[in-house]
Enzyme design. Structure first.
Site, PDB file in Angstrom:
ATOM      1  N   ASN A  92       0.723  -1.671  -0.293  1.00  0.00           N
ATOM      2  CA  ASN A  92      -0.411  -0.042  -0.439  1.00  0.00           C
ATOM      3  C   ASN A  92       0.878   1.347   0.152  1.00  0.00           C
ATOM      4  O   ASN A  92       1.444   1.402   0.682  1.00  0.00           O
ATOM      5  CB  ASN A  92      -0.722   0.469   1.100  1.00  0.00           C
ATOM      6  CG  ASN A  92      -1.676   0.955   1.217  1.00  0.00           C
ATOM      7  OD1 ASN A  92      -1.791   2.039   0.514  1.00  0.00           O
ATOM      8  ND2 ASN A  92      -1.900   1.476   2.871  1.00  0.00           N
ATOM      9  N   TRP A  93       1.294   2.214  -1.107  1.00  0.00           N
ATOM     10  CA  TRP A  93       1.564   2.983  -1.144  1.00  0.00           C
ATOM     11  C   TRP A  93       1.332   4.684  -0.728  1.00  0.00           C
ATOM     12  O   TRP A  93       2.055   5.318  -0.744  1.00  0.00           O
ATOM     13  CB  TRP A  93       1.576   2.971  -2.945  1.00  0.00           C
ATOM     14  CG  TRP A  93       3.504   2.277  -2.748  1.00  0.00           C
ATOM     15  CD1 TRP A  93       3.783   1.586  -2.471  1.00  0.00           C
ATOM     16  CD2 TRP A  93       3.941   2.073  -4.587  1.00  0.00           C
ATOM     17  NE1 TRP A  93       4.746   0.644  -3.193  1.00  0.00           N
ATOM     18  CE2 TRP A  93       4.866   1.286  -4.598  1.00  0.00           C
ATOM     19  CE3 TRP A  93       2.958   2.728  -5.891  1.00  0.00           C
ATOM     20  CZ2 TRP A  93       5.693   0.479  -5.632  1.00  0.00           C
ATOM     21  CZ3 TRP A  93       4.328   2.759  -6.994  1.00  0.00           C
ATOM     22  CH2 TRP A  93       5.122   1.592  -6.635  1.00  0.00           C
ATOM     23  N   LYS A  94       0.126   4.086  -0.614  1.00  0.00           N
ATOM     24  CA  LYS A  94      -0.569   5.105  -0.558  1.00  0.00           C
ATOM     25  C   LYS A  94      -0.790   7.176  -0.267  1.00  0.00           C
ATOM     26  O   LYS A  94      -0.862   6.474  -1.858  1.00  0.00           O
ATOM     27  CB  LYS A  94      -0.241   5.396   1.902  1.00  0.00           C
ATOM     28  CG  LYS A  94      -0.222   4.209   2.590  1.00  0.00           C
ATOM     29  CD  LYS A  94       0.392   4.539   4.105  1.00  0.00           C
ATOM     30  CE  LYS A  94       0.889   3.088   4.553  1.00  0.00           C
ATOM     31  NZ  LYS A  94       0.219   2.947   6.706  1.00  0.00           N
ATOM     32  N   HIS A 132      -9.431   0.550   5.119  1.00  0.00           N
ATOM     33  CA  HIS A 132      -8.172   0.498   5.890  1.00  0.00           C
ATOM     34  C   HIS A 132      -8.375   1.223   7.159  1.00  0.00           C
ATOM     35  O   HIS A 132      -9.118   2.539   6.829  1.00  0.00           O
ATOM     36  CB  HIS A 132      -7.075   1.582   4.729  1.00  0.00           C
ATOM     37  CG  HIS A 132      -5.540   1.236   4.885  1.00  0.00           C
ATOM     38  ND1 HIS A 132      -5.230   2.490   6.210  1.00  0.00           N
ATOM     39  CD2 HIS A 132      -4.592   0.494   5.219  1.00  0.00           C
ATOM     40  CE1 HIS A 132      -4.171   2.020   6.745  1.00  0.00           C
ATOM     41  NE2 HIS A 132      -3.338   0.680   5.567  1.00  0.00           N
ATOM     42  N   GLU A 179      -6.005   4.109   8.086  1.00  0.00           N
ATOM     43  CA  GLU A 179      -6.771   5.152   8.123  1.00  0.00           C
ATOM     44  C   GLU A 179      -7.412   5.974   7.911  1.00  0.00           C
ATOM     45  O   GLU A 179      -8.080   7.112   8.157  1.00  0.00           O
ATOM     46  CB  GLU A 179      -5.476   5.500   7.111  1.00  0.00           C
ATOM     47  CG  GLU A 179      -4.002   5.207   7.534  1.00  0.00           C
ATOM     48  CD  GLU A 179      -2.853   5.188   6.591  1.00  0.00           C
ATOM     49  OE1 GLU A 179      -2.703   5.491   5.720  1.00  0.00           O
ATOM     50  OE2 GLU A 179      -1.638   4.759   7.475  1.00  0.00           O
ATOM     51  N   GLU A 192      -5.048  -5.755  10.438  1.00  0.00           N
ATOM     52  CA  GLU A 192      -3.663  -4.510  10.381  1.00  0.00           C
ATOM     53  C   GLU A 192      -4.052  -3.535  12.112  1.00  0.00           C
ATOM     54  O   GLU A 192      -4.765  -2.885  12.165  1.00  0.00           O
ATOM     55  CB  GLU A 192      -3.866  -3.769   9.356  1.00  0.00           C
ATOM     56  CG  GLU A 192      -4.078  -3.964   8.378  1.00  0.00           C
ATOM     57  CD  GLU A 192      -2.978  -2.921   7.220  1.00  0.00           C
ATOM     58  OE1 GLU A 192      -2.059  -2.732   6.669  1.00  0.00           O
ATOM     59  OE2 GLU A 192      -3.155  -2.036   6.687  1.00  0.00           O
ATOM     60  N   SER A 225       3.662  -2.643  10.501  1.00  0.00           N
ATOM     61  CA  SER A 225       5.074  -2.171  10.217  1.00  0.00           C
ATOM     62  C   SER A 225       6.203  -3.374  10.048  1.00  0.00           C
ATOM     63  O   SER A 225       6.633  -3.869  10.992  1.00  0.00           O
ATOM     64  CB  SER A 225       5.565  -1.808  11.986  1.00  0.00           C
ATOM     65  OG  SER A 225       5.129  -0.426  12.081  1.00  0.00           O
TER      66      SER A 225
HETATM   67  C1  PEP Z   1      -0.154  -0.466   5.874  1.00  0.00           C
HETATM   68  O1  PEP Z   1      -0.848   1.155   5.874  1.00  0.00           O
HETATM   69  O2  PEP Z   1      -1.213  -0.875   5.267  1.00  0.00           O
HETATM   70  C2  PEP Z   1       0.682  -0.275   6.708  1.00  0.00           C
HETATM   71  C3  PEP Z   1       0.730  -1.964   7.205  1.00  0.00           C
HETATM   72  O3  PEP Z   1       1.678   0.546   6.744  1.00  0.00           O
HETATM   73  P1  PEP Z   1       3.015   0.431   7.795  1.00  0.00           P
HETATM   74  O4  PEP Z   1       3.337  -1.040   6.636  1.00  0.00           O
HETATM   75  O5  PEP Z   1       3.559   1.181   7.297  1.00  0.00           O
HETATM   76  O6  PEP Z   1       2.945   0.271   8.979  1.00  0.00           O
END
Ligand code: PEP
Length: 250
Positions: A10-12, A97, A99, A169, A212
Site C-alpha cells: 500500500n503506497w498510500k 483501511h 487510515e 492490521e 510495521s
Molecule cells: C498499511 O498502511 O497498510 C501498513 C501496514 O503500513 P506500515 O507497513 O507502514 O505499517
C-alpha cells in the site's frame, strides 16, 4: 517447496505521480528476481495507478485501488467508483483501511457498502480490520475484530467462488515501527478464519498481516500457519526495502 505467499504493498499518499512511476519501473526491472511462490499486488495513488499498473502488470504484479466509492456514477465530486478502478486495470481494492476509518471517519456501514460495490464490480476486496491501542488495552481486541467483520458481511452473501482477502492490521502497529507479536497475530488470524467460515461459507479467504512489516520480521509472520501474506506500507515505498522484503519471503 515454499508455500504460496502474498506480498501486497500500500503506497498510500507517500509517492507522487513521478515517484510512483519511477518505483514501478524500478521494481519491474527486477522481475527476474521475483519468486514464483509470491503473488504481489501494489496499491498506488489513484492518479498513478493506470500508468504504473501497465508496467507492473507486464511483470505479473497486479494493482488495486486504495479506496472506492459505492455508487457507480453520478454527482459525487472527488470520488472514484469500484467499476472505474476495475476498468483502469485493477484486480483488488483496499476497503476499511484504518487510515480511512480513523482519519476520514469511515463507518462499518460504509465499509459494508464498499464491499458490495467491490463484489459487483468484479474486484477482490482486501478488507482491513484491527483495533486501536485503547481498545487493546481495554481487552476489546477480539470484540472489535468480530464487529468489523460481522458488519462488513451484514446481509451480504459472498459467493464461494469469489476472491476474498482480509488483512489484520492493528491500528497501533501501522506506520509506528511497533509490529504485533507474530504469535498474537496468528491467534487473531485463526479467529478471523473461524469467523469467515461462518460469514462467507465455502470461500477460501486469504489472510494478511499488516503493521510495521520490515525485511527483518516478514518471515516471522509468514511462517505462522494461518497467515498467508503481508500488507506493507512504508517499507514497500523504497526499492531496496521492497526487494529485501521479497527476498525474505522463503
Ligand atoms: C498499511 O498502511 O497498510 C501498513 C501496514 O503500513 P506500515 O507497513 O507502514 O505499517
Amino acid at each position: 517447496m515454499s508455500k504460496q505467499s502474498y506480498f501486497f504493498a500500500n503506497w498510500k499518499m507517500y509517492l507522487d505521480f513521478d515517484e510512483a512511476n519511477i518505483l514501478a519501473n524500478a521494481i519491474a526491472a527486477e522481475h527476474k528476481k521475483f519468486p514464483d511462490h509470491v503473488k504481489m499486488a501494489i496499491f498506488p495513488n489513484a492518479l498513478s495507478l493506470y500508468s504504473a499498473g501497465q508496467v507492473l502488470n507486464d511483470v505479473g504484479i497486479a494493482v488495486g485501488g486504495q479506496n472506492v466509492f459505492w455508487e457507480d456514477k453520478g454527482g459525487y465530486t472527488g470520488e472514484i467508483s469500484a467499476t472505474m478502478y476495475k476498468a483502469a486495470g485493477c484486480e483488488y481494492a483496499l476497503v476499511g483501511h484504518s487510515e480511512r476509518r480513523h482519519q476520514f471517519h469511515e463507518t462499518n456501514h460504509e465499509v459494508r457498502q464498499k464491499m458490495q460495490a467491490i463484489l459487483e464490480a468484479g474486484l477482490t476486496p482486501v478488507l482491513c480490520v484491527g483495533e486501536t491501542k485503547e481498545e487493546r488495552v481495554a481487552g476489546k481486541t477480539d470484540e472489535v475484530i468480530e464487529t468489523q467483520l460481522r458488519s462488513a458481511f451484514h446481509e451480504l452473501s459472498w459467493p464461494a467462488e469469489k476472491g476474498l482477502i482480509v488483512a489484520y492490521e492493528p491500528v497501533w502497529a501501522i506506520g509506528t515501527g511497533e509490529a504485533c507479536d507474530p504469535n498474537e497475530a496468528e491467534r487473531l488470524h485463526a479467529l478471523m478464519k473461524k469467523m469467515l467460515n461462518e460469514l462467507a461459507p465455502g470461500t477460501l479467504p486469504i489472510l494478511l498481516y499488516g503493521g510495521s512489516v520490515r525485511p527483518e520480521n516478514v518471515f516471522d509472520y509468514l511462517k505462522q500457519p494461518d497467515i498467508n501474506g503481508v500488507l506493507v506500507g512504508g517499507a514497500a515505498t523504497k526499492l531496496e526495502s521492497f526487494m529485501s522484503i521479497l527476498s525474505n519471503i522463503k
